[in-house]
Design a protein around this motif. Structure first.
Motif, PDB file in Angstrom:
ATOM      1  N   GLU A 149      11.759  14.051   4.371  1.00 31.70           N
ATOM      2  CA  GLU A 149      11.163  13.313   5.491  1.00 31.70           C
ATOM      3  C   GLU A 149       9.743  12.857   5.145  1.00 31.70           C
ATOM      4  O   GLU A 149       9.352  11.727   5.459  1.00 31.70           O
ATOM      5  N   GLN A 150       8.971  13.728   4.492  1.00 25.34           N
ATOM      6  CA  GLN A 150       7.614  13.348   4.060  1.00 25.34           C
ATOM      7  C   GLN A 150       7.667  12.188   3.073  1.00 25.34           C
ATOM      8  O   GLN A 150       6.865  11.262   3.143  1.00 25.34           O
ATOM      9  N   ILE A 151       8.639  12.236   2.157  1.00 19.94           N
ATOM     10  CA  ILE A 151       8.793  11.164   1.170  1.00 19.94           C
ATOM     11  C   ILE A 151       9.169   9.866   1.876  1.00 19.94           C
ATOM     12  O   ILE A 151       8.634   8.803   1.563  1.00 19.94           O
ATOM     13  N   LYS A 152      10.065   9.952   2.847  1.00 17.39           N
ATOM     14  CA  LYS A 152      10.480   8.759   3.597  1.00 17.39           C
ATOM     15  C   LYS A 152       9.287   8.132   4.314  1.00 17.39           C
ATOM     16  O   LYS A 152       9.126   6.905   4.323  1.00 17.39           O
TER      17      LYS A 152
ATOM     18  N   GLY B 249      14.023  19.489  -7.092  1.00 17.93           N
ATOM     19  CA  GLY B 249      14.524  19.986  -5.816  1.00 17.93           C
ATOM     20  C   GLY B 249      13.790  19.465  -4.597  1.00 17.93           C
ATOM     21  O   GLY B 249      14.188  19.713  -3.463  1.00 17.93           O
ATOM     22  N   ALA B 250      12.717  18.709  -4.816  1.00 12.38           N
ATOM     23  CA  ALA B 250      11.877  18.273  -3.691  1.00 12.38           C
ATOM     24  C   ALA B 250      12.655  17.441  -2.676  1.00 12.38           C
ATOM     25  O   ALA B 250      12.586  17.698  -1.478  1.00 12.38           O
ATOM     26  N   PHE B 251      13.399  16.461  -3.152  1.00  9.41           N
ATOM     27  CA  PHE B 251      14.090  15.533  -2.257  1.00  9.41           C
ATOM     28  C   PHE B 251      15.254  16.215  -1.537  1.00  9.41           C
ATOM     29  O   PHE B 251      15.730  15.717  -0.513  1.00  9.41           O
ATOM     30  N   ILE B 252      15.696  17.350  -2.038  1.00 11.99           N
ATOM     31  CA  ILE B 252      16.820  18.077  -1.446  1.00 11.99           C
ATOM     32  C   ILE B 252      16.381  18.775  -0.158  1.00 11.99           C
ATOM     33  O   ILE B 252      17.147  18.927   0.777  1.00 11.99           O
TER      34      ILE B 252
ATOM     35  N   GLY C 131       6.329   6.567   1.564  1.00 10.94           N
ATOM     36  CA  GLY C 131       6.464   5.486   0.601  1.00 10.94           C
ATOM     37  C   GLY C 131       7.891   5.104   0.313  1.00 10.94           C
ATOM     38  O   GLY C 131       8.793   5.308   1.129  1.00 10.94           O
ATOM     39  N   LEU C 132       8.070   4.578  -0.854  1.00  8.66           N
ATOM     40  CA  LEU C 132       9.343   4.055  -1.321  1.00  8.66           C
ATOM     41  C   LEU C 132       9.900   5.035  -2.352  1.00  8.66           C
ATOM     42  O   LEU C 132       9.249   5.307  -3.360  1.00  8.66           O
ATOM     43  N   SER C 133      11.106   5.573  -2.101  1.00 10.88           N
ATOM     44  CA  SER C 133      11.685   6.539  -3.036  1.00 10.88           C
ATOM     45  C   SER C 133      12.608   5.831  -4.018  1.00 10.88           C
ATOM     46  O   SER C 133      13.317   4.897  -3.655  1.00 10.88           O
ATOM     47  N   ILE C 134      12.571   6.283  -5.259  1.00  8.53           N
ATOM     48  CA  ILE C 134      13.418   5.710  -6.299  1.00  8.53           C
ATOM     49  C   ILE C 134      14.063   6.845  -7.088  1.00  8.53           C
ATOM     50  O   ILE C 134      13.383   7.712  -7.610  1.00  8.53           O
TER      51      ILE C 134
ATOM     52  N   ASN D  57       0.809  -1.223   0.000  1.00  7.81           N
ATOM     53  CA  ASN D  57       0.000   0.000   0.000  1.00  7.81           C
ATOM     54  C   ASN D  57       0.839   1.268   0.000  1.00  7.81           C
ATOM     55  O   ASN D  57       0.316   2.364   0.171  1.00  7.81           O
ATOM     56  N   ARG D  58       2.150   1.108  -0.156  1.00  5.34           N
ATOM     57  CA  ARG D  58       3.031   2.285  -0.165  1.00  5.34           C
ATOM     58  C   ARG D  58       2.983   2.992  -1.511  1.00  5.34           C
ATOM     59  O   ARG D  58       2.679   2.401  -2.536  1.00  5.34           O
ATOM     60  N   ASN D  59       3.349   4.254  -1.487  1.00  2.44           N
ATOM     61  CA  ASN D  59       3.532   5.025  -2.712  1.00  2.44           C
ATOM     62  C   ASN D  59       4.927   4.749  -3.257  1.00  2.44           C
ATOM     63  O   ASN D  59       5.860   4.490  -2.493  1.00  2.44           O
ATOM     64  N   LEU D  60       5.067   4.839  -4.577  1.00  2.68           N
ATOM     65  CA  LEU D  60       6.372   4.778  -5.224  1.00  2.68           C
ATOM     66  C   LEU D  60       6.673   6.194  -5.691  1.00  2.68           C
ATOM     67  O   LEU D  60       5.942   6.745  -6.520  1.00  2.68           O
ATOM     68  N   ILE D  61       7.728   6.790  -5.137  1.00  2.00           N
ATOM     69  CA  ILE D  61       7.991   8.212  -5.346  1.00  2.00           C
ATOM     70  C   ILE D  61       9.293   8.393  -6.117  1.00  2.00           C
ATOM     71  O   ILE D  61      10.368   8.019  -5.643  1.00  2.00           O
TER      72      ILE D  61
END
Length: 196
Positions: free
Chosen positions: A110-113, A101-104, A116-119, A22-26
């Protein structure tokens, strides 16, 4: 497409879908890495919805990313981006493409972590430049030497993108090859869990 390839792709899809749960793939990475194009195709393959955070930001603000940068500056844009991403990641599973720039941004990362799952779609300078040089809508590249600016962004951001859960090389290959590589990376998580 042969029947054997179709069955193999369906098996890979099912394994990736099971690993995602049920996680997001980001998708994270620099502009031009293919986050939106590949993300949309991965979402179709997995049978989940796709959302591009830049498109969502433009929709809620009724302004383009370029206009937001110009009128409010990068820090205000990043604050809005964090709020939008936090809201989008509350539901899943879905495939989400983020701006470069979002992940920076620490808060957004932290929200991405949590969401869900970051790629990370990792590409070399020439590949990125070839892709972004075709259009003039990247506010961070409106400089005297945009290719040097892109290289500087790589130097600054790649060590942070390395914090993503998964990394897939984004090269000059067919889109279906890239989709398979993403699915293999996600499916590999399930295989790692079973091995432990």
């Amino acid at each position: 497409m042969s029947e054997e390839i179709t069955v193999e792709r369906e098996t890979l899809r099912d394994q990736a879908r099971a690993a995602l749960g049920n996680r997001n793939l980001i998708f994270v990475g620099l502009m031009g890495a293919g986050k939106s194009v590949i993300g949309r195709l991965v979402a179709q393959t997995l049978g989940v919805s796709f959302i591009d955070t830049d498109a969502e930001i433009e929709s809620v603000s009724r302004m383009t990313i370029t206009e937001l940068f110009s009128q409010y500056g990068e820090s205000e844009f990043r604050a809005l981006e964090t709020r939008v991403i936090e809201r989008l990641l509350k539901q899943g599973p879905r495939v989400v493409s983020t701006g470069g720039g979002a992940f920076i941004n620490d808060a957004t990362r932290e929200q991405i972590k949590l969401g869900g799952l970051s790629i990370w779609l990792k590409a070399d300078l020439d590949t990125l430049w070839d892709r972004v040089n075709r259009r003039d809508h990247r506010p961070l590249l409106k400089t005297e030497n945009p290719k040097q600016t892109l290289e500087n962004l790589m130097i600054q951001r790649y060590p942070i993108y390395e914090l993503a859960d998964l990394t897939v090389i984004s090269g000059n290959v067919r889109k279906d090859v890239m989709v398979n590589e993403v699915l293999q990376a996600v499916a590999g998580l399930a295989n790692e869990s079973e091995a432990q």
